[in-house]
Design a protein around this motif. Structure first.
Motif, short mmCIF file in Angstrom:
data_model
loop_
_atom_site.label_atom_id
_atom_site.label_comp_id
_atom_site.label_asym_id
_atom_site.label_seq_id
_atom_site.Cartn_x
_atom_site.Cartn_y
_atom_site.Cartn_z
N UNK A 112 -38.39 55.71 19.72
CA UNK A 112 -39.34 56.60 18.95
C UNK A 112 -39.55 56.15 17.64
N UNK A 113 -38.65 55.83 16.86
CA UNK A 113 -38.88 55.28 15.55
C UNK A 113 -40.04 54.31 15.38
N UNK A 114 -40.06 53.39 16.33
CA UNK A 114 -40.93 52.26 16.29
C UNK A 114 -42.20 52.55 16.61
N UNK A 115 -42.58 53.78 17.34
CA UNK A 115 -43.82 54.39 17.84
C UNK A 115 -44.27 55.50 16.99
N UNK A 116 -43.51 55.93 16.05
CA UNK A 116 -44.18 56.98 15.13
C UNK A 116 -44.43 56.44 13.66
N UNK A 117 -45.16 57.09 12.98
CA UNK A 117 -45.65 56.78 11.52
C UNK A 117 -45.26 58.27 10.97
N UNK A 118 -44.83 58.18 9.49
CA UNK A 118 -44.59 59.48 9.08
C UNK A 118 -44.90 59.47 7.60
N UNK A 119 -45.58 60.42 7.14
CA UNK A 119 -45.96 60.71 5.77
C UNK A 119 -45.61 62.07 5.36
N UNK A 120 -44.93 62.08 4.26
CA UNK A 120 -44.13 63.41 3.72
C UNK A 120 -45.33 64.03 2.74
N UNK A 121 -44.69 65.36 2.20
CA UNK A 121 -45.59 65.84 1.34
C UNK A 121 -45.67 65.10 -0.05
N UNK A 122 -44.63 64.42 -0.43
CA UNK A 122 -44.53 63.19 -1.43
C UNK A 122 -45.08 61.97 -1.05
N UNK A 123 -45.93 61.28 -1.86
CA UNK A 123 -46.55 60.19 -1.28
C UNK A 123 -45.58 59.05 -0.70
N UNK A 124 -44.51 58.90 -1.01
CA UNK A 124 -43.70 57.92 -0.16
C UNK A 124 -43.94 56.57 -0.41
N UNK A 125 -44.92 56.36 -1.61
CA UNK A 125 -44.91 54.78 -1.79
C UNK A 125 -44.18 54.79 -3.05
N UNK A 126 -43.59 53.27 -3.44
CA UNK A 126 -42.99 53.02 -4.55
C UNK A 126 -43.82 52.96 -5.68
N UNK A 127 -43.76 53.82 -6.74
CA UNK A 127 -44.66 53.67 -7.87
C UNK A 127 -44.55 52.40 -8.71
N UNK A 128 -43.30 51.89 -8.70
CA UNK A 128 -43.16 50.65 -9.54
C UNK A 128 -43.41 49.37 -9.05
N UNK A 129 -44.04 49.60 -7.64
CA UNK A 129 -44.43 48.24 -6.97
C UNK A 129 -45.89 48.60 -6.89
N UNK A 130 -46.43 47.08 -6.57
CA UNK A 130 -47.97 46.98 -6.43
C UNK A 130 -48.34 47.36 -4.99
N UNK A 131 -49.73 47.64 -4.92
CA UNK A 131 -49.96 47.93 -3.62
C UNK A 131 -49.68 46.91 -2.63
N UNK A 132 -49.83 45.60 -2.99
CA UNK A 132 -49.44 44.53 -1.85
C UNK A 132 -47.89 44.43 -1.65
#
Lengths: 256, 368
Positions: free
Chosen positions: A89-109
């Motif tokens: 299941x984990x390989x087949x789903x994507x998830x985005x939470x209320x908080x943005x879930x990207x690391x602020x101290x890392x670049x887009x790349x």
């Protein structure tokens, strides 16, 4: 938008169930958060999960994502059993939470590289997806900028795209547009439509009733139960309401 | 494995891009070490002493002159009664009293043996010990010179007494103590903060939804801090050795192995804290109050365990740093091998396994 809506509805008719939930119950001690939920989600549809705060929608979604386990019920996600095949299941789903879930101290790349890495994408595959994604979002120039320097709307779109980096069948969005201005929200929904048109199933919780109108089908949860489940048009007809807001209020007040 | 390295790389980004984290990791240890090292003086000059000379003969006069001309001591006064000793210490100015027995010179000449008592104010234990050592040194020097002149082997028996802190346990302990404290702080606090930060930011959910296994997440979090803590341990030992002359008598390999064991223990403790704490703030407070203070107060780092009330002694025995400090002291200062510290090592091993089991278990159940 209407065209895409029609297109996804035809897919629904093929009766291709991507999520099946039967009698899902979740108890926290003596508190019952989900009282025997039963519903199916079809491939390629935008499935809205509506409800007031505390109605149990996030609980149900967390169970489907594998973040929480149900007390009882039969559930399959992407055709896999939720009790026995969590890894698949984990390989087949994507998830985005209320908080943005990207690391602020890392670049887009770096963020893309990291998430590609934990989903086991090969380097060539990841580079291909990254280029594709940045081109689509028109963010190629900012790929070496820190996430913290980007405006909220950009972060959100990026987070959504990163959630689909590994090409999942189903994407779960937990109140993805909380605290965002209407224009950005609209743009965000364009991305959702596009993903659905590409065959992705979108499972989205929200408490914005105008967003409910954008969904193919809508579930309204009150007090841990599903009180209504249908297309927005049919619900409005059924409750003799002008818009989804009215439908929701009528349900919440117990008028039917 | 590739996933794991990607994760570790991400952790290093977090660490190296946050000035505060870098400061806590590398600035604080060095600053603390230098601070503690300088505050605990290891050099004496013009210390005020009193002499109670019951003999007042040629030999005692010679010795007194030698002591006072050394540059280390200044005579505050001569005492006339044994009762004056306690009183003069209470005033606090005089740090050491030297007592010559009566007929000192005659006894030395006839029997080749005489007694002198060195009483030091050990309320500052480091100072007390240093004064006593210097005095003994000067006495021995006097004897060796005198021996050349006379034929009988001479012996002055200095009897050293430490007032207020007879055990003198904490003197050389500041480097082992600081090391235990810093490793505890960095390993436990930093891991617990870095895990709770992901919880706060919501990224932890994404990680848990992903195919990464909880064990991979834990190891990925722990690995960078394990590496950095080992580097820190090296730096502390090095500074202790080069700047403050704290010796490493025993096996360096054993020392490193024990240090890594202690770091692992602290890391597991950090994970355990993070499973209980929901925010970085809470994680930090738990680390500071539940780990830092007991490390400083109860581990024997500053206050000798032997002098504590029984209840606190029991409490101190569940503090991992207490055992680590004993191990460090044994290896670094006494040069003993595993044979002498196996008990403490076993205790640390047991603590580590308990913490690991609880941490992994709690980390998993949090998903449910």
């Amino acid at each position: 938008m209407k065209d895409e809506l029609l297109k996804t509805e035809t897919v629904t008719e093929t009766n291709n169930k991507v999520i099946q939930v039967k009698n899902l119950v979740k108890k926290f001690g003596s508190f019952v958060a989900n009282k025997s939920l039963t519903f199916d989600v079809y491939r390629g549809e935008i499935f809205g999960f509506l409800g007031a705060n505390g109605a149990g929608k996030t609980t149900a979604m967390r169970i489907l994502c594998g973040l929480s386990s149900p007390t009882s019920g039969e559930i399959t996600v992407g055709g896999y059993d939720i009790y026995k095949e969590t890894e698949k299941i984990k390989k087949n789903i994507g998830y985005m939470s209320q908080k943005f879930s990207l690391y602020e101290d890392m670049t887009v790349s770096e963020n893309i590289r990291f998430y590609g890495g934990i989903y086991g994408l090969s380097i060539s595959k990841r580079k291909e997806r990254e280029a594709e994604m940045l081109a689509k979002l028109k963010m190629d120039e900012v790929k070496n900028k820190l996430i913290s320097s980007l405006p909220l709307g950009w972060k959100q779109k990026l987070a959504f795209s990163v959630a689909m980096l590994h090409d999942p069948q189903i994407v779960f969005l937990d109140e993805p547009t909380g605290g965002v201005d209407p224009v950005t929200r609209r743009q965000f929904w364009d991305l959702i439509y596009e993903a659905a048109a590409n065959g992705k199933t979108i499972f989205v919780t929200t408490h914005y009733m105008d967003e409910a109108e954008y969904c193919d089908r809508v579930t309204i949860m009150v007090d841990g139960r599903i009180d209504a489940l249908d297309t927005p048009d049919k619900l409005k007809k059924q409750f003799n309401a002008q818009n989804m807001d009215e439908v929701f209020l009528k349900l919440a007040r117990g008028v039917s | 494995m590739k996933r794991f390295f990607g994760f570790v790389k991400k952790e290093f980004y977090h660490i190296f891009r946050d000035v505060r984290t870098m400061l806590i990791l590398f600035g604080i240890p060095i600053a603390q070490l230098l601070l503690f090292g300088t505050v605990i003086k290891n050099d004496i000059k013009d210390a005020e002493i009193a002499i109670y000379d019951q003999s007042k003969d040629e030999v005692t006069q010679e010795i007194t002159a030698k002591l006072l001309s050394s540059g280390y001591f200044i005579l505050d006064r001569n005492l006339e009664s044994i009762n004056d000793i306690e009183a003069i210490f209470k005033k606090g100015k005089v740090k050491e009293v030297i007592v010559f027995e009566s007929n000192f010179g005659r006894l030395l000449e006839k029997e080749g043996k005489a007694n002198v008592q060195i009483i030091a104010d050990a309320s500052d234990p480091n100072m007390g010990k240093l004064l006593a050592n210097y005095t003994t040194g000067i006495l021995n020097d006097y004897i060796t010179k005198k021996m050349g002149e006379m034929k009988v082997p001479l012996q002055i028996k200095p009897e050293v007494r430490m007032f207020y802190n007879e055990e003198l346990e904490s003197v050389y302990l500041f480097v082992p103590g600081i090391m235990a404290m810093i490793l505890m702080l960095i390993s436990a606090m930093m891991t617990s903060i870095s895990i709770t930060r992901e919880k706060e930011l919501g990224t932890m959910e994404i990680l848990l939804v992903s195919p990464l296994k909880p064990v991979q997440i834990i190891l990925g979090k722990v690995a960078p801090y394990l590496g950095l803590s080992i580097i820190n341990a090296f730096v502390i030992i090095l500074i202790g050795n080069l700047v403050f002359g704290v010796p490493i008598v025993g096996s360096t390999i054993l020392l490193m192995a024990e240090t890594i064991l202690f770091i692992m223990m602290a890391l597991c403790l950090g994970i355990m804290i993070s499973t209980a704490a929901k925010t970085q703030m809470v994680a930090m407070f738990i680390s500071l109050i539940a780990l830092m203070l007991p490390t400083i107060l109860l581990s024997g780092f500053i206050f000798p365990v032997e002098n504590m009330p029984m209840a606190l002694q029991w409490l101190s025995s569940i503090m991992p740093p207490r055992w680590f400090i004993v191990i460090l002291k044994n290896i670094m200062l006494k040069g003993t091998g595993l044979l002498y510290v196996w008990k403490e090592t076993l205790i640390l091993l047991a603590m580590t396994s308990v913490f690991t089991i609880v941490a992994v278990k709690k980390f998993k159940t949090r998903l449910e």
